[in-house]
Design a protein around this motif. Structure first.
Motif, PDB file in Angstrom:
ATOM      1  N   THR A   9       0.816  -1.214   0.000  1.00 30.87           N
ATOM      2  CA  THR A   9       0.000   0.000   0.000  1.00 30.87           C
ATOM      3  C   THR A   9       0.850   1.265   0.000  1.00 30.87           C
ATOM      4  O   THR A   9       0.307   2.364  -0.004  1.00 30.87           O
ATOM      5  N   GLN A  10       2.164   1.133  -0.038  1.00 29.33           N
ATOM      6  CA  GLN A  10       3.041   2.298   0.003  1.00 29.33           C
ATOM      7  C   GLN A  10       3.917   2.328  -1.247  1.00 29.33           C
ATOM      8  O   GLN A  10       4.610   1.360  -1.566  1.00 29.33           O
ATOM      9  N   TYR A  11       3.875   3.459  -1.952  1.00 28.51           N
ATOM     10  CA  TYR A  11       4.607   3.600  -3.205  1.00 28.51           C
ATOM     11  C   TYR A  11       5.308   4.954  -3.247  1.00 28.51           C
ATOM     12  O   TYR A  11       5.030   5.846  -2.441  1.00 28.51           O
ATOM     13  N   ASP A  12       6.186   5.103  -4.229  1.00 22.62           N
ATOM     14  CA  ASP A  12       6.810   6.411  -4.456  1.00 22.62           C
ATOM     15  C   ASP A  12       5.849   7.344  -5.183  1.00 22.62           C
ATOM     16  O   ASP A  12       5.816   8.538  -4.910  1.00 22.62           O
ATOM     17  N   ALA A  13       5.088   6.763  -6.105  1.00 17.91           N
ATOM     18  CA  ALA A  13       4.187   7.566  -6.922  1.00 17.91           C
ATOM     19  C   ALA A  13       2.905   6.796  -7.202  1.00 17.91           C
ATOM     20  O   ALA A  13       2.923   5.565  -7.323  1.00 17.91           O
ATOM     21  N   LYS A  32      12.395   6.553 -14.229  1.00 18.81           N
ATOM     22  CA  LYS A  32      13.207   7.369 -13.323  1.00 18.81           C
ATOM     23  C   LYS A  32      13.414   6.702 -11.964  1.00 18.81           C
ATOM     24  O   LYS A  32      13.987   7.296 -11.053  1.00 18.81           O
ATOM     25  N   GLY A  33      12.905   5.481 -11.834  1.00 17.33           N
ATOM     26  CA  GLY A  33      13.187   4.708 -10.642  1.00 17.33           C
ATOM     27  C   GLY A  33      12.137   4.749  -9.561  1.00 17.33           C
ATOM     28  O   GLY A  33      12.355   4.197  -8.467  1.00 17.33           O
ATOM     29  N   TYR A  34      10.971   5.327  -9.820  1.00 16.73           N
ATOM     30  CA  TYR A  34       9.924   5.434  -8.800  1.00 16.73           C
ATOM     31  C   TYR A  34       9.028   4.198  -8.828  1.00 16.73           C
ATOM     32  O   TYR A  34       8.524   3.804  -9.891  1.00 16.73           O
ATOM     33  N   LYS A  35       8.848   3.580  -7.653  1.00 16.51           N
ATOM     34  CA  LYS A  35       7.881   2.500  -7.529  1.00 16.51           C
ATOM     35  C   LYS A  35       6.498   3.118  -7.705  1.00 16.51           C
ATOM     36  O   LYS A  35       6.071   3.954  -6.898  1.00 16.51           O
ATOM     37  N   THR A  36       5.818   2.721  -8.765  1.00 13.09           N
ATOM     38  CA  THR A  36       4.617   3.427  -9.212  1.00 13.09           C
ATOM     39  C   THR A  36       3.407   2.514  -9.230  1.00 13.09           C
ATOM     40  O   THR A  36       3.442   1.418  -9.816  1.00 13.09           O
ATOM     41  N   GLY A 261      10.439  -3.053 -13.702  1.00 11.95           N
ATOM     42  CA  GLY A 261      10.195  -3.709 -12.421  1.00 11.95           C
ATOM     43  C   GLY A 261       9.597  -2.780 -11.377  1.00 11.95           C
ATOM     44  O   GLY A 261       9.409  -3.183 -10.226  1.00 11.95           O
ATOM     45  N   ASN A 262       9.267  -1.553 -11.780  1.00 12.86           N
ATOM     46  CA  ASN A 262       8.746  -0.562 -10.827  1.00 12.86           C
ATOM     47  C   ASN A 262       7.241  -0.359 -10.925  1.00 12.86           C
ATOM     48  O   ASN A 262       6.688   0.464 -10.195  1.00 12.86           O
ATOM     49  N   LEU A 263       6.575  -1.087 -11.799  1.00 13.32           N
ATOM     50  CA  LEU A 263       5.156  -0.837 -12.077  1.00 13.32           C
ATOM     51  C   LEU A 263       4.244  -1.820 -11.366  1.00 13.32           C
ATOM     52  O   LEU A 263       4.491  -3.031 -11.371  1.00 13.32           O
ATOM     53  N   THR A 264       3.194  -1.312 -10.767  1.00 11.11           N
ATOM     54  CA  THR A 264       2.077  -2.123 -10.299  1.00 11.11           C
ATOM     55  C   THR A 264       0.798  -1.515 -10.864  1.00 11.11           C
ATOM     56  O   THR A 264       0.547  -0.316 -10.685  1.00 11.11           O
ATOM     57  N   ILE A 303       4.287  11.432  -4.482  1.00  7.18           N
ATOM     58  CA  ILE A 303       3.677  12.281  -5.502  1.00  7.18           C
ATOM     59  C   ILE A 303       2.508  11.550  -6.145  1.00  7.18           C
ATOM     60  O   ILE A 303       2.494  10.308  -6.214  1.00  7.18           O
ATOM     61  N   ILE A 304       1.540  12.321  -6.612  1.00  9.87           N
ATOM     62  CA  ILE A 304       0.329  11.758  -7.214  1.00  9.87           C
ATOM     63  C   ILE A 304       0.072  12.458  -8.544  1.00  9.87           C
ATOM     64  O   ILE A 304       0.084  13.692  -8.619  1.00  9.87           O
ATOM     65  N   PHE A 305      -0.137  11.669  -9.582  1.00 11.36           N
ATOM     66  CA  PHE A 305      -0.517  12.188 -10.893  1.00 11.36           C
ATOM     67  C   PHE A 305      -1.969  11.804 -11.169  1.00 11.36           C
ATOM     68  O   PHE A 305      -2.320  10.615 -11.114  1.00 11.36           O
TER      69      PHE A 305
END
Length: 569
Positions: A9-13, A32-36, A261-264, A303-305
């Motif tokens: 439940t915790q991500y970078d973005a 850019k390396g953000y777990k998203t 490998g950073n996408l969910t 951050i949130i998009f």
């Protein structure tokens, strides 16, 4: 396209929405390396395997591709107001009205698709850059507010996005639609080329050019990443393309994001609220309702998009109420939900194009011609009766002409004889950003998920009506100049939304008192929330807007990344 990390439940973005701009945001963030985490309110759609009708002919489809009236009335009464939109071949990608109801004070045709990839699967794929004619218009005319950016701010991002997307087109040197990074064009056929030459001879300012579209006319595996290949000119694009020949989230951005490998990706996830911390004055995450179970989960991120589409994003922000934002997150200006725009069409002309009966063409290319705006672009083209302008999309094609009573041997012989060339020119007009045109939430009425009902109140006004008359007249003039026979014209008023280019409602601007977002697409008062879909637009232009959304998205992600690394966000 789900990674295994679906319990976290915790991500970078967090990116809300997986369509044109959401997919692009996810790719840029992951690179850019953000777990998203990508939140999508609809079902998952796997590239190729879930394009159920991609290889069907009409006779393979129920009812020869048509949807029975009983089914339309039950599930698609608003989606099918245009009569041509809901068909058996694209129905799997069209939202059912009864599953996501909305209300209208004035008619609004909200065309939606709730699934991973969103409308990037069904979009028209036309890609035209904006120019300073568009970015400066509001200021010069005293309309609404000034854009906080100019063409120079977004030009390098157009370059980057067009190169990755793959836009076929022909350079024309026009200031109103700047040339881009083009693949070779899908060439005009013989009749279309003749039309170009004859129109140019009488009206040099009216340029007939191949439509600039996100279909790969040529393929470079080192540039066009994802799961893509060259266009096969089948013209079945809105079914989903198994060749990955046109740009979509499925074929391009999400596969690239996945490889990091950073996408969910989390389907069936209704974003209900962006959560806010008054102490930090930042958003902390997104409260999500599971569309199947009703279970609520709060996902947190730095951050949130917001990329849930113009309407979806603004509905989310309007529902994100707190003591600090009683009227919706970032709504200090009172402009959230206002200035709703769309292009308007339902106007144009057509006829029989004489000649070329001994010439045919091969394939079913996915585009025809485009005629960029030529009104109100300088002093010489300025109109006294209306502001802004219009462009045209059209084509010239031929098919068999079979009289209704033809049967037997005569029928078999007739269907192999091509008929005359026919031309169609459809006009797309700009809509001004009126504060009165709006969407809002009715908190007294709730849908099946407990969410307030979206309500629309928007309409075309006097400027649009005068523009439409001129748009039809100019179409007829061009057909006459080309010697077209049996000319017919139409001006059938469409409601906002029908063009599927809805924009505005969370506009960009320099002053927090009159806008929701700054020049970097950040909410003025909540700097870690970005809006880069159509909601951010301050005016509507005449050009199809999706390539501009993607350019703004890439620019905003780059800015957010630099701010984070500098310790400012």
């Amino acid at each position: 396209m789900k990674n295994e990390d679906t319990m976290n439940t915790q991500y970078d973005a967090i990116v809300v929405g997986s369509g044109i701009s959401g997919g692009y945001a996810a790719m840029e963030l992951c690179k850019k390396g953000y777990k998203t985490l990508v939140l999508e309110r609809g079902r998952d759609v796997e590239h190729i395997s879930d394009y159920e009708t991609a290889n069907d002919d009409n006779w393979d489809l129920p009812y020869n591709g048509r949807v029975p009236k009983k089914e339309i009335d039950a599930h698609y009464p608003k989606q099918n107001r245009l009569s041509w939109w809901v068909n058996q071949d694209n129905k799997p990608f069209i939202n059912k009205d009864d599953e996501y109801p909305y209300e209208e004070l004035s008619r609004f045709d909200w065309i939606r698709g709730h699934h991973v990839g969103g409308r990037s699967i069904m979009w028209g794929r036309h890609c035209y850059r904006w120019s300073d004619i568009d970015f400066e218009a509001n200021k010069k005319e005293g309309i609404a507010i000034d854009w906080p950016i100019r063409y120079a701010d977004i030009e390098p991002w157009y370059d980057q996005v067009e190169t990755f997307v793959g836009v076929s087109g022909q350079a024309e040197g026009l200031k109103q639609v700047p040339d881009g990074k083009f693949l070779k064009p899908f060439e005009l056929n013989c009749a279309e080329q003749d039309f170009r030459e004859k129109v140019n001879a009488k009206y040099p300012e009216r340029v007939v050019t191949p439509g600039r579209i996100a279909n790969l006319s040529e393929y470079d595996p080192e540039v066009h990443l994802g799961t893509r290949g060259q266009c096969q000119t089948r013209n079945r694009c809105w079914r989903g393309c198994p060749f990955g020949a046109y740009f979509s989230s499925q074929s391009a951005t999400l596969p690239v994001a996945h490889e990091t490998g950073n996408l969910t990706v989390r389907p069936f996830s209704i974003a209900a609220e962006v959560c806010y911390d008054p102490k930090t004055q930042k958003a902390t995450g997104v409260r999500v309702i599971d569309a199947n179970t009703g279970e609520e989960t709060v996902f947190t991120a730095r951050i949130i998009f917001c990329n849930a589409s113009t309407v979806g994003t603004t509905a989310l922000l309007l529902n994100s109420r707190s003591e600090r934002f009683p009227n919706g997150m970032g709504n200090d200006s009172g402009e959230l939900g206002h200035n709703l725009m769309d292009h308007h069409y339902g106007m144009g002309a057509g006829g029989t194009y004489p000649g070329f009966e001994d010439v045919y063409y091969q394939g079913r290319k996915a585009n025809g011609f485009y005629i960029p705006r030529f009104r109100n672009i300088d002093d010489e083209t300025k109109r006294a009766d209306y502001l802004r302008g219009f462009g045209y999309q059209g084509n010239i094609s031929r098919g068999a002409h079979v009289p209704e009573e033809t049967i037997g041997v005569e029928l078999k012989e007739t269907i192999f004889k091509p008929g005359p060339y026919n031309v169609s020119v459809a006009c797309f007009g700009e809509m001004l950003p009126y504060h009165e045109n709006r969407m809002f939430l009715d908190f007294e009425k709730r849908d099946q998920h407990g969410m307030p009902i979206i309500t629309f109140d928007a309409k075309l006004r006097d400027n649009e009506m005068k523009l439409r008359e001129d748009g039809v007249q100019c179409a007829v003039e061009m057909l006459e100049a080309a010697g077209v026979e049996n000319i017919w014209s139409y001006n059938d008023l469409t409601a906002p939304g029908a063009c599927i280019h809805e924009m505005g409602t969370a506009r960009m601007g320099s002053d927090p008192k009159t806008s929701v977002l700054n020049k970097w697409n950040q909410i003025h008062a909540v700097p870690n929330v970005f809006v880069t879909d159509g909601a951010c637009m301050t005016s509507s232009g005449t050009q199809n807007p999706s390539i501009t959304y993607m350019a703004l998205t890439a620019r905003a992600v780059d800015y957010a990344d630099k701010q984070i690394k500098a310790g400012k966000l």
